[in-house]
Structures are given as structure tokens and as C-alpha cells.
Design an enzyme around this catalytic site. Sequence first.
Site, PDB file in Angstrom:
ATOM      1  N   ASN A   9       0.846  -1.186   0.000  1.00 54.81           N
ATOM      2  CA  ASN A   9       0.000   0.000   0.000  1.00 54.81           C
ATOM      3  C   ASN A   9       0.894   1.253   0.000  1.00 54.81           C
ATOM      4  O   ASN A   9       1.484   1.619   1.006  1.00 54.81           O
ATOM      5  CB  ASN A   9      -0.891  -0.059   1.251  1.00 54.81           C
ATOM      6  CG  ASN A   9      -1.841   1.111   1.330  1.00 54.81           C
ATOM      7  OD1 ASN A   9      -1.580   2.181   0.788  1.00 54.81           O
ATOM      8  ND2 ASN A   9      -2.955   0.899   2.020  1.00 54.81           N
ATOM      9  N   ASP A  68      -0.642  -4.432  11.568  1.00 55.13           N
ATOM     10  CA  ASP A  68      -2.030  -4.842  11.417  1.00 55.13           C
ATOM     11  C   ASP A  68      -2.864  -4.027  12.402  1.00 55.13           C
ATOM     12  O   ASP A  68      -2.420  -3.762  13.522  1.00 55.13           O
ATOM     13  CB  ASP A  68      -2.193  -6.344  11.679  1.00 55.13           C
ATOM     14  CG  ASP A  68      -3.488  -6.876  11.077  1.00 55.13           C
ATOM     15  OD1 ASP A  68      -3.991  -6.278  10.110  1.00 55.13           O
ATOM     16  OD2 ASP A  68      -4.010  -7.894  11.565  1.00 55.13           O
ATOM     17  N   THR A  69      -4.050  -3.623  11.949  1.00 52.78           N
ATOM     18  CA  THR A  69      -4.904  -2.757  12.772  1.00 52.78           C
ATOM     19  C   THR A  69      -6.310  -3.339  12.844  1.00 52.78           C
ATOM     20  O   THR A  69      -6.783  -3.934  11.883  1.00 52.78           O
ATOM     21  CB  THR A  69      -4.981  -1.340  12.140  1.00 52.78           C
ATOM     22  OG1 THR A  69      -3.683  -0.763  12.178  1.00 52.78           O
ATOM     23  CG2 THR A  69      -5.944  -0.440  12.913  1.00 52.78           C
ATOM     24  N   PHE A 148     -10.929   6.900   6.232  1.00 54.95           N
ATOM     25  CA  PHE A 148     -11.308   5.653   5.559  1.00 54.95           C
ATOM     26  C   PHE A 148     -11.846   4.680   6.606  1.00 54.95           C
ATOM     27  O   PHE A 148     -11.900   4.995   7.803  1.00 54.95           O
ATOM     28  CB  PHE A 148     -10.098   5.055   4.818  1.00 54.95           C
ATOM     29  CG  PHE A 148      -9.036   4.538   5.742  1.00 54.95           C
ATOM     30  CD1 PHE A 148      -8.159   5.393   6.374  1.00 54.95           C
ATOM     31  CD2 PHE A 148      -8.929   3.168   6.017  1.00 54.95           C
ATOM     32  CE1 PHE A 148      -7.194   4.916   7.252  1.00 54.95           C
ATOM     33  CE2 PHE A 148      -7.958   2.685   6.881  1.00 54.95           C
ATOM     34  CZ  PHE A 148      -7.095   3.569   7.503  1.00 54.95           C
ATOM     35  N   GLY A 149     -12.229   3.499   6.151  1.00 48.32           N
ATOM     36  CA  GLY A 149     -12.680   2.450   7.070  1.00 48.32           C
ATOM     37  C   GLY A 149     -13.799   2.918   7.982  1.00 48.32           C
ATOM     38  O   GLY A 149     -14.790   3.495   7.542  1.00 48.32           O
ATOM     39  N   ASP A 151     -13.764   5.298  10.162  1.00 51.17           N
ATOM     40  CA  ASP A 151     -13.589   6.685  10.639  1.00 51.17           C
ATOM     41  C   ASP A 151     -14.899   7.460  10.857  1.00 51.17           C
ATOM     42  O   ASP A 151     -15.020   8.189  11.848  1.00 51.17           O
ATOM     43  CB  ASP A 151     -12.690   7.475   9.674  1.00 51.17           C
ATOM     44  CG  ASP A 151     -11.220   7.182   9.896  1.00 51.17           C
ATOM     45  OD1 ASP A 151     -10.897   6.531  10.910  1.00 51.17           O
ATOM     46  OD2 ASP A 151     -10.399   7.597   9.059  1.00 51.17           O
ATOM     47  N   LYS A 171      -5.817  13.920  12.671  1.00 53.64           N
ATOM     48  CA  LYS A 171      -5.955  12.489  12.980  1.00 53.64           C
ATOM     49  C   LYS A 171      -4.588  11.886  13.309  1.00 53.64           C
ATOM     50  O   LYS A 171      -4.446  11.116  14.253  1.00 53.64           O
ATOM     51  CB  LYS A 171      -6.611  11.756  11.797  1.00 53.64           C
ATOM     52  CG  LYS A 171      -6.819  10.274  12.082  1.00 53.64           C
ATOM     53  CD  LYS A 171      -7.418   9.499  10.921  1.00 53.64           C
ATOM     54  CE  LYS A 171      -7.298   8.003  11.199  1.00 53.64           C
ATOM     55  NZ  LYS A 171      -7.649   7.161  10.050  1.00 53.64           N
ATOM     56  N   ARG A 177      -2.326   4.395  14.776  1.00 56.51           N
ATOM     57  CA  ARG A 177      -1.199   4.096  13.883  1.00 56.51           C
ATOM     58  C   ARG A 177      -0.023   5.025  14.171  1.00 56.51           C
ATOM     59  O   ARG A 177       1.125   4.601  14.260  1.00 56.51           O
ATOM     60  CB  ARG A 177      -1.636   4.237  12.419  1.00 56.51           C
ATOM     61  CG  ARG A 177      -0.856   3.358  11.469  1.00 56.51           C
ATOM     62  CD  ARG A 177      -1.353   3.403  10.029  1.00 56.51           C
ATOM     63  NE  ARG A 177      -2.620   4.057   9.865  1.00 56.51           N
ATOM     64  CZ  ARG A 177      -3.796   3.442   9.969  1.00 56.51           C
ATOM     65  NH1 ARG A 177      -3.838   2.147  10.181  1.00 56.51           N
ATOM     66  NH2 ARG A 177      -4.920   4.108   9.842  1.00 56.51           N
TER      67      ARG A 177
HETATM   68  P1  IMP Z   1      -4.935  -2.483   8.176  1.00 56.55           P
HETATM   69  O1  IMP Z   1      -4.367  -3.575   9.017  1.00 56.55           O
HETATM   70  O2  IMP Z   1      -4.241  -1.169   8.382  1.00 56.55           O
HETATM   71  O3  IMP Z   1      -5.043  -2.878   6.721  1.00 56.55           O
HETATM   72  O4  IMP Z   1      -6.430  -2.239   8.683  1.00 56.55           O
HETATM   73  C1  IMP Z   1      -7.415  -3.250   8.648  1.00 56.55           C
HETATM   74  C2  IMP Z   1      -8.798  -2.619   8.603  1.00 56.55           C
HETATM   75  O5  IMP Z   1      -9.047  -1.909   9.824  1.00 56.55           O
HETATM   76  C3  IMP Z   1      -9.000  -1.592   7.502  1.00 56.55           C
HETATM   77  O6  IMP Z   1      -9.411  -2.214   6.295  1.00 56.55           O
HETATM   78  C4  IMP Z   1     -10.095  -0.707   8.080  1.00 56.55           C
HETATM   79  O7  IMP Z   1     -11.372  -1.296   7.901  1.00 56.55           O
HETATM   80  C5  IMP Z   1      -9.770  -0.717   9.557  1.00 56.55           C
HETATM   81  N1  IMP Z   1      -8.900   0.440   9.908  1.00 56.55           N
HETATM   82  C6  IMP Z   1      -7.568   0.421  10.098  1.00 56.55           C
HETATM   83  N2  IMP Z   1      -7.116   1.637  10.421  1.00 56.55           N
HETATM   84  C7  IMP Z   1      -8.193   2.441  10.430  1.00 56.55           C
HETATM   85  C8  IMP Z   1      -8.356   3.846  10.694  1.00 56.55           C
HETATM   86  O8  IMP Z   1      -7.422   4.607  10.976  1.00 56.55           O
HETATM   87  N3  IMP Z   1      -9.620   4.309  10.598  1.00 56.55           N
HETATM   88  C9  IMP Z   1     -10.697   3.523  10.291  1.00 56.55           C
HETATM   89  N4  IMP Z   1     -10.592   2.236  10.027  1.00 56.55           N
HETATM   90  C10 IMP Z   1      -9.341   1.687  10.095  1.00 56.55           C
END
Ligand code: IMP
Length: 198
Positions: A9, A68-69, A148-149, A151, A171, A177
Site C-alpha cells: 500500500n 495490522d490494525t 477511511f474504514g 472513521d 488524525k 497508527r
Molecule cells: P490495516 O491492518 O491497516 O489494513 O487495517 C485493517 C482494517 O481496519 C481496515 O481495512 C479498516 O477497515 C480498519 N482500519 C484500520 N485503520 C483504520 C483507521 O485509521 N480508521 C478507520 N478504520 C481503520
Amino acid sequence: MKIVFATNNENKTREIKNILGDSFTLLSLQDYNITEDIPENEETLEGNALHKARTVNNMIHTDVFADDTGLEIEILDGLPGVHSARFAGENKDSSANIRKVLTMMGDAKNRKARFRTIIALILEDKEYIFEGVAEGKIIKKERGNDGFGYDPVFIPDGQNITFAEMSLDEKNRISHRAIAFEKLKTFLLRYQNNKNRV
Ligand code: IMP
């Protein structure tokens, strides 16, 4: 110091380059022509981040980190958590994910939630974990167009606007993050300084 971020990404890579600054040469998987998605099939954020870092470390034998989030909602026992991206299906549809969360929560009084980011670092064959958390609550209706996601339905503690109503700078001052990556930066700078001293 050269270090690889195990992601394809480019937006994320740019964001993290900004946080880490000039002290490091940050490379992404594209710099190694690795285009495949590394599966995220583990049951925890830590498991996924470690799996990604180990997979890339085995491929290219360099220092590497992966993240990972997940969004963890108290009344849903931590869901969507590690399933955040694909909560409503394989196509990673953010609107559908939000709808599913809001439906599951209904009118629940307890709206407490948190975003949690885990970074797994492999440095000179040793493994390290860093965590960043943003505590807050889930509102009943989406607000805001940025971000995104999840938020648009997340208001961090101490604020009265959602992440989607904030500028990216705002943010990034308080996000899960940003906190996790600041910890990684502090660790790497110390590590580098100690090495230079020996
Ligand atoms: P990733 O591990 O960063 O790819 O996050 C996995 C999923 O968690 C993403 O596809 C979003 O749905 C959600 N996500 C992660 N970070 C955020 C954020 O900062 N705001 C909102 N949703 C988030």
C-alpha cells in the site's frame, strides 16, 4: 539504516515515511518486485503482523516490519478486531462494514471502542512488538467525509468530532497508527545510536 515495510500500500508507505523522517531508508515490497498479498489468516493482530514480517524476512533476508490494525468494540467482545477489513465480506466494503457494526450494536448504551495497531519488527533476527491504541466510542450515524474504514462512526476520547471530520494532520496527531509508529521510530533511533557508540 535501511528497513523494509512489508506492505504493497503506497499510501501507507508515504504516511510512514513522513513519520519516520530522514534517518531511515524506508523500502516497500514494490522495491523488491513482490506484488503478492501476504495472507492475514491469524486469529490476532499480533499473529498477522508477525506472520507478514516473518514471511518477508524469509524472502529477502533484510530488516523488516509489518503492521495490522483492528477496531475493537467492547460490547461486541472485541469484534470486528482482526476481521475489521472483511467484516461484511471479502470485498472490504467500508460502508457495509459500518452498517454491520451499527446493526450488531443496535441501541446499546455501551458504545466504547478502540482502534489498535500492532507493528512487528524483525531487526538483526530478533523480533519486537509495538502497540498504538486510540480509545473512543462508536456513534449511531456516520459523520464526516475524510479518512477511511470506520472513521465516520468513531469519536476518539477527548474530542467531539469523528476521525472522518478531522484533517489528516489532526488524525495523525492522535491516531493508533501514529502512536505505534512513533514508538517504532523512538526504538530504531535508540538502536542506531547505541550501535554507533560501540
Ligand atoms: P490495516 O491492518 O491497516 O489494513 O487495517 C485493517 C482494517 O481496519 C481496515 O481495512 C479498516 O477497515 C480498519 N482500519 C484500520 N485503520 C483504520 C483507521 O485509521 N480508521 C478507520 N478504520 C481503520
